[in-house]
Motif scaffolding. Structure first.
Motif, PDB file in Angstrom:
ATOM      1  N   PHE A  64      12.955   4.190  16.118  1.00  0.00           N
ATOM      2  CA  PHE A  64      12.449   5.096  15.098  1.00  0.00           C
ATOM      3  C   PHE A  64      11.283   4.455  14.343  1.00  0.00           C
ATOM      4  O   PHE A  64      11.266   3.238  14.123  1.00  0.00           O
ATOM      5  CB  PHE A  64      13.563   5.475  14.117  1.00  0.00           C
ATOM      6  CG  PHE A  64      14.681   6.245  14.753  1.00  0.00           C
ATOM      7  CD1 PHE A  64      14.710   7.635  14.687  1.00  0.00           C
ATOM      8  CD2 PHE A  64      15.690   5.587  15.450  1.00  0.00           C
ATOM      9  CE1 PHE A  64      15.737   8.349  15.290  1.00  0.00           C
ATOM     10  CE2 PHE A  64      16.725   6.300  16.052  1.00  0.00           C
ATOM     11  CZ  PHE A  64      16.743   7.686  15.975  1.00  0.00           C
ATOM     12  N   VAL A  65      10.353   5.284  13.938  1.00  0.00           N
ATOM     13  CA  VAL A  65       9.160   4.805  13.240  1.00  0.00           C
ATOM     14  C   VAL A  65       9.509   4.454  11.805  1.00  0.00           C
ATOM     15  O   VAL A  65      10.179   5.215  11.101  1.00  0.00           O
ATOM     16  CB  VAL A  65       8.053   5.884  13.260  1.00  0.00           C
ATOM     17  CG1 VAL A  65       6.830   5.410  12.462  1.00  0.00           C
ATOM     18  CG2 VAL A  65       7.669   6.216  14.691  1.00  0.00           C
ATOM     19  N   LEU A  66       9.021   3.297  11.359  1.00  0.00           N
ATOM     20  CA  LEU A  66       9.183   2.881   9.974  1.00  0.00           C
ATOM     21  C   LEU A  66       7.941   3.271   9.177  1.00  0.00           C
ATOM     22  O   LEU A  66       6.868   3.482   9.738  1.00  0.00           O
ATOM     23  CB  LEU A  66       9.398   1.371   9.889  1.00  0.00           C
ATOM     24  CG  LEU A  66      10.679   0.842  10.538  1.00  0.00           C
ATOM     25  CD1 LEU A  66      10.674  -0.678  10.532  1.00  0.00           C
ATOM     26  CD2 LEU A  66      11.913   1.356   9.808  1.00  0.00           C
ATOM     27  N   ALA A  67       8.091   3.352   7.875  1.00  0.00           N
ATOM     28  CA  ALA A  67       6.948   3.663   7.016  1.00  0.00           C
ATOM     29  C   ALA A  67       5.938   2.530   7.083  1.00  0.00           C
ATOM     30  O   ALA A  67       6.309   1.346   7.047  1.00  0.00           O
ATOM     31  CB  ALA A  67       7.411   3.879   5.574  1.00  0.00           C
ATOM     32  N   VAL A  68       4.673   2.864   7.204  1.00  0.00           N
ATOM     33  CA  VAL A  68       3.614   1.857   7.226  1.00  0.00           C
ATOM     34  C   VAL A  68       3.340   1.421   5.794  1.00  0.00           C
ATOM     35  O   VAL A  68       3.061   2.263   4.927  1.00  0.00           O
ATOM     36  CB  VAL A  68       2.318   2.422   7.845  1.00  0.00           C
ATOM     37  CG1 VAL A  68       1.217   1.378   7.824  1.00  0.00           C
ATOM     38  CG2 VAL A  68       2.587   2.892   9.270  1.00  0.00           C
ATOM     39  N   PRO A  69       3.428   0.108   5.486  1.00  0.00           N
ATOM     40  CA  PRO A  69       3.189  -0.351   4.110  1.00  0.00           C
ATOM     41  C   PRO A  69       1.773   0.012   3.663  1.00  0.00           C
ATOM     42  O   PRO A  69       0.822  -0.086   4.439  1.00  0.00           O
ATOM     43  CB  PRO A  69       3.352  -1.877   4.211  1.00  0.00           C
ATOM     44  CG  PRO A  69       4.125  -2.102   5.473  1.00  0.00           C
ATOM     45  CD  PRO A  69       3.744  -0.994   6.394  1.00  0.00           C
ATOM     46  N   GLU A  70       1.668   0.464   2.435  1.00  0.00           N
ATOM     47  CA  GLU A  70       0.348   0.759   1.883  1.00  0.00           C
ATOM     48  C   GLU A  70      -0.385  -0.534   1.595  1.00  0.00           C
ATOM     49  O   GLU A  70       0.206  -1.510   1.145  1.00  0.00           O
ATOM     50  CB  GLU A  70       0.485   1.565   0.581  1.00  0.00           C
ATOM     51  CG  GLU A  70       1.047   2.963   0.793  1.00  0.00           C
ATOM     52  CD  GLU A  70       1.088   3.748  -0.501  1.00  0.00           C
ATOM     53  OE1 GLU A  70       0.561   3.237  -1.510  1.00  0.00           O
ATOM     54  OE2 GLU A  70       1.633   4.851  -0.497  1.00  0.00           O
ATOM     55  N   SER A  71      -1.688  -0.560   1.875  1.00  0.00           N
ATOM     56  CA  SER A  71      -2.463  -1.755   1.595  1.00  0.00           C
ATOM     57  C   SER A  71      -2.627  -1.907   0.086  1.00  0.00           C
ATOM     58  O   SER A  71      -2.736  -0.927  -0.643  1.00  0.00           O
ATOM     59  CB  SER A  71      -3.850  -1.660   2.250  1.00  0.00           C
ATOM     60  OG  SER A  71      -4.543  -0.542   1.744  1.00  0.00           O
ATOM     61  N   SER A  72      -2.612  -3.139  -0.375  1.00  0.00           N
ATOM     62  CA  SER A  72      -2.777  -3.393  -1.801  1.00  0.00           C
ATOM     63  C   SER A  72      -3.455  -4.734  -1.987  1.00  0.00           C
ATOM     64  O   SER A  72      -3.358  -5.613  -1.142  1.00  0.00           O
ATOM     65  CB  SER A  72      -1.422  -3.395  -2.521  1.00  0.00           C
ATOM     66  OG  SER A  72      -0.601  -4.439  -2.030  1.00  0.00           O
ATOM     67  N   SER A  73      -4.155  -4.868  -3.098  1.00  0.00           N
ATOM     68  CA  SER A  73      -4.814  -6.122  -3.423  1.00  0.00           C
ATOM     69  C   SER A  73      -3.975  -6.846  -4.460  1.00  0.00           C
ATOM     70  O   SER A  73      -3.591  -6.268  -5.474  1.00  0.00           O
ATOM     71  CB  SER A  73      -6.218  -5.869  -3.985  1.00  0.00           C
ATOM     72  OG  SER A  73      -7.009  -5.226  -3.016  1.00  0.00           O
ATOM     73  N   PHE A  74      -3.714  -8.131  -4.209  1.00  0.00           N
ATOM     74  CA  PHE A  74      -2.960  -8.918  -5.163  1.00  0.00           C
ATOM     75  C   PHE A  74      -3.836  -9.192  -6.369  1.00  0.00           C
ATOM     76  O   PHE A  74      -4.986  -9.589  -6.244  1.00  0.00           O
ATOM     77  CB  PHE A  74      -2.541 -10.244  -4.526  1.00  0.00           C
ATOM     78  CG  PHE A  74      -1.837 -11.165  -5.490  1.00  0.00           C
ATOM     79  CD1 PHE A  74      -0.487 -11.034  -5.710  1.00  0.00           C
ATOM     80  CD2 PHE A  74      -2.541 -12.150  -6.173  1.00  0.00           C
ATOM     81  CE1 PHE A  74       0.165 -11.885  -6.591  1.00  0.00           C
ATOM     82  CE2 PHE A  74      -1.909 -12.991  -7.059  1.00  0.00           C
ATOM     83  CZ  PHE A  74      -0.549 -12.861  -7.273  1.00  0.00           C
ATOM     84  N   HIS A  75      -3.319  -8.939  -7.546  1.00  0.00           N
ATOM     85  CA  HIS A  75      -4.055  -9.308  -8.746  1.00  0.00           C
ATOM     86  C   HIS A  75      -3.067  -9.495  -9.886  1.00  0.00           C
ATOM     87  O   HIS A  75      -1.963  -8.966  -9.862  1.00  0.00           O
ATOM     88  CB  HIS A  75      -5.103  -8.252  -9.116  1.00  0.00           C
ATOM     89  CG  HIS A  75      -4.511  -6.935  -9.520  1.00  0.00           C
ATOM     90  ND1 HIS A  75      -4.067  -6.007  -8.609  1.00  0.00           N
ATOM     91  CD2 HIS A  75      -4.279  -6.417 -10.749  1.00  0.00           C
ATOM     92  CE1 HIS A  75      -3.596  -4.956  -9.248  1.00  0.00           C
ATOM     93  NE2 HIS A  75      -3.706  -5.172 -10.549  1.00  0.00           N
ATOM     94  N   VAL A  76      -3.464 -10.284 -10.854  1.00  0.00           N
ATOM     95  CA  VAL A  76      -2.623 -10.536 -12.016  1.00  0.00           C
ATOM     96  C   VAL A  76      -3.411 -10.166 -13.260  1.00  0.00           C
ATOM     97  O   VAL A  76      -4.479 -10.723 -13.515  1.00  0.00           O
ATOM     98  CB  VAL A  76      -2.202 -12.014 -12.097  1.00  0.00           C
ATOM     99  CG1 VAL A  76      -1.384 -12.271 -13.357  1.00  0.00           C
ATOM    100  CG2 VAL A  76      -1.387 -12.404 -10.869  1.00  0.00           C
TER     101      VAL A  76
END
Length: 223
Positions: free
Chosen positions: A66-78
Motif C-alpha cells: 500500500f502507498v504511504l503518504a509522501v512527506p511534505e518538504s520543509s526547511s529546517f529553521h529555528v
C-alpha cells in the motif's frame, strides 16, 4: 538494483508523486505489474522492496503493498522566539557542538584553496569588525568552516540558524562575555585561530577538538 527494476520503481514513483496512486491505495498486483512493465516476477519484487526501503510503500502480510503518504518538504529553521529559556540555549549549544565539531573535521579533510582563503578572510574580518560587527563576523567564520566541508547540508543548516545562533547565548551571559567586551572578543579570536589553524593544516582530530572546545567554552560560560 537492476535496470529493469529501476524502470518499475521510476514508473511507480511517478504515479505516487503525481497522485495517481494516492496514500492508502493498493499497488497493482504482481501479475498486473508484470504485464504493464513486461518484466519478471523477480524484477517486480525487487522494485517493491526498493519502494518499501524508500518509505513510499508498506507491505501487509497477505494483503499486498500500500502507498504511504509522501512527506511534505520543509526547511529546517529555528526562530529566535523559540529559544525562551537557559535550557533552550544549552540545548542549541549542544546541537551546535555535535554538528560544528564534525563540520570542522570534514573541513580539515576536504577544504580547497578557495575555502582556505575564505576562512582566513573570515578571521581577518572578525579582527576588523570591532564590537559592533562582531556577531556577524563570528557567524561568518563558522559559515566559512561549514562551506569548507564541501557538504551543502552543513551550509544550509548554519544558514538557517543565522547570526542569531551567536547572539542568543550572549543574552544569558554577563557583560564580561558580551561582544562589546574587548577581553572576551580576544578570547573568541584565539579560539577561532586554533580552529582555523587545525583546519588549514588538514589535522582532522585537532580541528574537531578545537571546535568542540570553542563551543564548549561558550556552553560552560552559559552555565
Amino acid at each position: 538494483m537492476t535496470t529493469l527494476s529501476a524502470g518499475v520503481v521510476a514508473g511507480l514513483k511517478d504515479k505516487i508523486l503525481a497522485g495517481d496512486l494516492a496514500p492508502g491505495a493498493k499497488l497493482p498486483s504482481e501479475s498486473e505489474l508484470i504485464e504493464e512493465y513486461a518484466v519478471s516476477r523477480t524484477v517486480v519484487r525487487e522494485a517493491v522492496t526498493r519502494l518499501r526501503a524508500e518509505g513510499l510503500v508498506e507491505t501487509q502480510q497477505g494483503r499486498g503493498s500500500f502507498v504511504l503518504a509522501v512527506p511534505e518538504s520543509s526547511s529546517f529553521h529555528v526562530e529566535s522566539s523559540a529559544i525562551r529559556s537557559q535550557a533552550d540555549v544549552l540545548a542549541m549549544l549542544d546541537f551546535r557542538i555535535g554538528v560544528e565539531s564534525e563540520a570542522a573535521a570534514l573541513a580539515a579533510l576536504h577544504h580547497t584553496a578557495p575555502d582556505a582563503a575564505a576562512i582566513e578572510e573570515a578571521l581577518a574580518g572578525f579582527t576588523r569588525a570591532g564590537h559592533e560587527g562582531a556577531v556577524e563576523a563570528d557567524f561568518a567564520f563558522h559559515l566559512a568552516v561549514a562551506r569548507a566541508t564541501g557538504n551543502r547540508f552543513y551550509v544550509d543548516l548554519l544558514g538557517s540558524l543565522g547570526p542569531m545562533m551567536i547572539m542568543l547565548p550572549r543574552t544569558r551571559l554577563g557583560d564580561a562575555y558580551s561582544m562589546t567586551d574587548a577581553t572576551h572578543v580576544e578570547r573568541v579570536q584565539r579560539e577561532h585561530d586554533n580552529v582555523a589553524a587545525a583546519v588549514l593544516a588538514g589535522d582532522v582530530e585537532t580541528a574537531r577538538a578545537a571546535m568542540r572546545l570553542h563551543l564548549g567554552n561558550t556552553r560552560r560560560r552559559v552555565t
